[in-house]
Design a protein around this motif. Structure first.
Motif, PDB file in Angstrom:
ATOM      1  N   LYS A 112       0.975  -1.363  -0.051  1.00  0.00           N
ATOM      2  CA  LYS A 112       0.050  -0.047  -0.110  1.00  0.00           C
ATOM      3  C   LYS A 112       1.001   1.130  -0.145  1.00  0.00           C
ATOM      4  CE  LYS A 112      -4.002   2.197   2.462  1.00  0.00           C
ATOM      5  NZ  LYS A 112      -4.849   2.210   3.553  1.00  0.00           N
ATOM      6  N   ASN A 121      -3.526   5.012  -6.686  1.00  0.00           N
ATOM      7  CA  ASN A 121      -4.344   5.294  -5.623  1.00  0.00           C
ATOM      8  C   ASN A 121      -4.770   4.062  -4.752  1.00  0.00           C
ATOM      9  OD1 ASN A 121      -4.836   7.967  -6.699  1.00  0.00           O
ATOM     10  ND2 ASN A 121      -6.428   7.145  -8.206  1.00  0.00           N
ATOM     11  N   ASN A 122      -4.385   2.798  -5.151  1.00  0.00           N
ATOM     12  CA  ASN A 122      -4.466   1.888  -4.288  1.00  0.00           C
ATOM     13  C   ASN A 122      -3.598   0.630  -4.502  1.00  0.00           C
ATOM     14  OD1 ASN A 122      -6.037   0.153  -6.397  1.00  0.00           O
ATOM     15  ND2 ASN A 122      -7.686   1.625  -5.966  1.00  0.00           N
ATOM     16  N   THR A 123      -3.630  -0.269  -3.766  1.00  0.00           N
ATOM     17  CA  THR A 123      -2.679  -1.475  -3.932  1.00  0.00           C
ATOM     18  C   THR A 123      -3.025  -2.340  -5.336  1.00  0.00           C
ATOM     19  OG1 THR A 123      -2.581  -1.677  -1.500  1.00  0.00           O
ATOM     20  CG2 THR A 123      -1.754  -3.615  -2.680  1.00  0.00           C
TER      21      THR A 123
END
Length: 150
Positions: A112, A121-123
């Motif tokens: 992350k 924006n995200n994993t």
């Protein structure tokens, strides 16, 4: 193939810099002087690693390089066969691979944190982009780096 390219950083738009000179003038319907300026600005964009933040959108880059908002995506798409977001994500992944190989501190980060560090924006979006570009998952890549003590 992609994995090998990732280690050598070969996916930049700038490597195609002189290709536009070979095009007939009407191919892109963009004046050559504007394409030259776009390449120069995109070269700085790549060299200065300005792509890692997720805030680097077409709109932001258009403002930075002062160009028509239609010219940038047309140019990027033509010379890379990628959308601007694919182009930016490719640069982000290449940058993350170089950073993970060079700096062991990054390897201690969570996925992350790494995703955020390199503009995702995200994993999940980071992992998908990483896999698409390298053919392996980022966690596997990091474990192999640790094993090989690079």
């Amino acid at each position: 193939r992609k994995l090998i390219n990732m280690y050598y950083g070969t996916s930049s738009l700038v490597k195609n810099k002189n290709e536009y000179k070979k095009l007939p003038k009407s191919t892109l319907n963009i004046p050559h002087d504007i394409i030259t300026k776009l390449f120069s600005n995109l070269e700085n964009f790549e060299k200065n690693n300005e792509f890692p933040t997720s805030k680097n959108s077409i709109a932001m880059l258009v403002k930075t390089i002062v160009t028509n908002p239609i010219y940038l995506p047309i140019t990027v798409n033509h010379f890379t066969q990628m959308s601007f977001s694919q182009y930016a994500n490719t640069l982000r992944i290449e940058h993350s691979v170089r950073a993970l190989k060079k700096d062991k501190v990054y390897r201690k980060y969570t996925l992350k944190a790494i995703a955020a560090e390199f503009g995702f924006n995200n994993t999940e979006s980071f992992s998908k982009a990483f896999y698409r570009e390298t053919g392996i998952k980022p966690s596997f890549f990091m474990k192999n780096l640790e094993k090989s003590n690079v």
